[in-house]
Design an enzyme around this catalytic site. Structure first.
Site, PDB file in Angstrom:
ATOM      1  N   LYS A   1      30.059  -3.552  42.355  1.00 47.12           N
ATOM      2  CA  LYS A   1      30.146  -3.637  43.811  1.00 47.12           C
ATOM      3  C   LYS A   1      29.248  -2.590  44.459  1.00 47.12           C
ATOM      4  CE  LYS A   1      33.482  -3.642  47.641  1.00 47.12           C
ATOM      5  NZ  LYS A   1      34.886  -3.437  48.050  1.00 47.12           N
TER       6      LYS A   1
ATOM      7  N   SER B   1      36.569  -7.584  50.300  1.00 43.02           N
ATOM      8  CA  SER B   1      35.198  -7.176  50.528  1.00 43.02           C
ATOM      9  C   SER B   1      34.318  -7.246  49.293  1.00 43.02           C
ATOM     10  CB  SER B   1      35.175  -5.748  51.077  1.00 43.02           C
ATOM     11  OG  SER B   1      35.736  -4.842  50.145  1.00 43.02           O
TER      12      SER B   1
ATOM     13  N   SER C   1      40.754  -6.372  48.560  1.00 40.84           N
ATOM     14  CA  SER C   1      39.324  -6.679  48.450  1.00 40.84           C
ATOM     15  C   SER C   1      38.855  -7.108  47.072  1.00 40.84           C
ATOM     16  CB  SER C   1      38.499  -5.473  48.909  1.00 40.84           C
ATOM     17  OG  SER C   1      38.612  -5.307  50.303  1.00 40.84           O
TER      18      SER C   1
END
Length: 536
Positions: free
Chosen positions: A107, A184, A208
């Site tokens: 990420k 996210s 997320s």
């Protein structure tokens, strides 16, 4: 006194301006004294400014970086990449590790040394923040033989459960272009679901990892708070920061967790970490020939209040209950029953109040918490001073971010002491959940309240954009603030409300006791191996 004051770089105007922040004025007779006393801060600061920062090392000999670049137009499937890079250990010992042959995405809020972190935003200039060291989880996967192939795009400051807030481009659901991939950790979910990478490491402060896992049909685990070190990852609020594995299968999830979990010398979030930890993958592999045995004797509780949250699609409710009840078909000694946890209904409010001030002050304004660990001063400096341009950029792409920016200050000013009370209630919430595990091995709730919806357009107004996100994390955020481990497991396909001709994934959330990842993995593995989620 006056002669000493001449040596101070701290002016009377600055002194009174600072005092005004506390609604006070320094008496004129004391101004010179404070100027002298406070000049000591300048002296200490100048001393430290000359000193080189003390960050973890970056071993470019063992872990060389190749071909660092932003993907070109037409070379970014699902808009899921933030940056591409190839990193593979040069050590033959590393290359024979548990993750040998596995391609991983990381990420974009996770540090990869010498590779820019965009953080999904244009509030700070893309490419302006370049970490100087690798996050602990990155070092661990490389040491286990994985090849890191890039950074998965994330949502704007990681503050959205939807996938259209990234300032560069909206991440698309690999099952249906134009549909939400969740956030996210949106890019990571899309890359794993489409098979572009084998695994990914996501981040989770309110859902997320689990929401994009639910929307994209993969396995996403938010581990127990502190189980996986957060060192070298951009923080939103240290009380809810989690990082964890996103994979196609439960067994791969256990494998990646086995590599990245464990004590880290820097992270002060690792409270009560048991030693030794289970070898998650090895333990799960024992059930390869008889997956049903993984839940032998299990007692599973379905939290009734989790189905009363506003906005839940009745079809999702039906599928989750059906999937939960299916555990009873795996053995006569497996029981599933409904349980009432009244405090679960209050949990989203606890999470909201407990985190809002931290999101605003720390996550968005770079006001570092006074805690031990590794701190990224460059990022802190970039976020210190906000202006209208920065606010407008964030509001345009991610009004959830500007809402948090304002909301944190409102909580602080209008409700003094309430953040502290919310954190106390978070302990009560944790105790409430963990008491249930004296009777149950795993708890079940829905994950995302609906299948993925159609993504928002840049020209949509704030309320239209926010309507896509409101309520999405009401069953996931509670376990961020309680710290319990929680996983999204794909269990079904349903048509989105916008298009009945499509089928999109639905996730069921499995929750465990603190450091009870193995029980979650066993339950998920037994379900996965005995049912086909795409036709369930």
């Amino acid at each position: 006194m006056a002669d000493n004051a001449l040596n101070s770089t701290f002016t009377e105007e600055e002194l009174q301006k600072t005092a005004a922040l506390f609604n006070v004025t320094v008496p004129e007779k004391d101004v010179e004294a404070y100027r002298v006393l406070l000049s000591g801060l300048d002296e200490a600061a100048q001393t430290l400014l000359k000193e080189e920062d003390y960050l973890p090392g970056l071993d470019l000999g063992r872990f060389p970086r190749e071909n660092i670049h932003r993907p070109a137009e037409g070379e970014n499937d699902h808009n899921a990449w933030a940056y591409r890079v190839t990193i593979k250990s040069t050590s033959t010992e590393d290359l024979s590790g548990l993750l040998s042959g596995k391609a991983l995405a990381i990420k974009d809020n996770v540090n990869i040394g010498n590779v820019p972190s965009i953080l999904g935003t244009d509030v700070i200039s893309p490419g302006s923040y370049i970490p100087k060291y690798d996050a602990t989880v990155v070092t661990r996967v490389l040491s286990a033989g994985a090849t890191v192939v890039g950074k998965g795009a994330c949502e704007n400051f990681s503050m959205s459960p939807t996938s259209f807030t990234n300032a560069q481009s909206a991440v698309e659901n690999p099952h249906a272009p134009g549909f939400n991939a969740g956030g996210s950790s949106s890019g990571c979910a899309a890359l794993v679901a489409s098979g572009i990478v084998d695994m990914a490491i996501g981040g989770d402060q309110g859902g997320s990892i689990r929401v994009p896992a639910s929307y994209c049909g993969i396995v996403g685990l938010k581990p127990t708070f502190g189980l996986v070190p957060y060192t070298g990852i951009a923080s939103l609020d240290a009380v809810v920061d989690h990082t964890g594995p996103m994979t196609k299968t439960v067994l791969d999830n256990a494998l990646l967790l086995q590599v990245i979990a464990g004590r880290d010398e820097y992270d002060d979030r690792q409270i009560g970490l048991p030693i030794p930890l289970p070898a998650y993958h090895d333990e799960l592999s024992k059930f390869a020939d008889a997956p049903k045995d993984a839940v032998k004797g299990f007692k599973i509780g379905i939290i009734s209040e989790s189905f009363d949250m506003p906005g839940l699609d009745p079809r999702v409710i039906s599928k989750v209950i059906e999937a939960a009840k299916a555990f009873e078909t795996l053995g006569e000694d497996v029981t599933v029953e409904d349980i009432s946890v009244p405090m679960h209904a209050m949990a989203p409010a606890i999470w909201t109040v407990a985190t809002r001030q931290g999101f605003s002050e720390h996550g968005l304004r770079g006001q570092n918490p006074l805690r031990f660990g590794v701190h990224d001063a460059d990022l802190t400096i970039a976020l210190q001073e906000w202006n209208q341009e920065m606010f407008d950029k964030l509001a345009l792409k991610n009004p959830a971010g500007t809402n948090a920016l304002l909301g944190g200050q409102i909580i602080k000013d209008k409700y003094p002491g309430l953040t502290s009370k919310a954190l106390n209630l978070a302990r009560k919430l944790k105790d409430t959940y963990n008491e249930l595990f004296e009777r149950y091995d795993v708890l079940i709730t829905p994950c995302a309240p609906t299948p993925a919806n159609y993504t928002s357009a840049p020209e949509d107004d704030i309320m239209t954009k926010m309507s896509k996100a409101i309520g999405t994390t009401q069953n996931t955020a509670p376990f961020n603030i309680s710290g319990n481990p929680a996983m999204s497991l794909p269990i079904a396909m349903l048509a989105p409300l916008e298009d009945e001709t499509l089928k999109l994934p639905v996730g069921m959330q499995l929750v465990g006791k603190s450091f009870g990842e193995l029980e979650i993995l066993k339950a998920a593995y037994a379900w996965e191996q005995n049912f086909d989620w795409k036709s369930f």
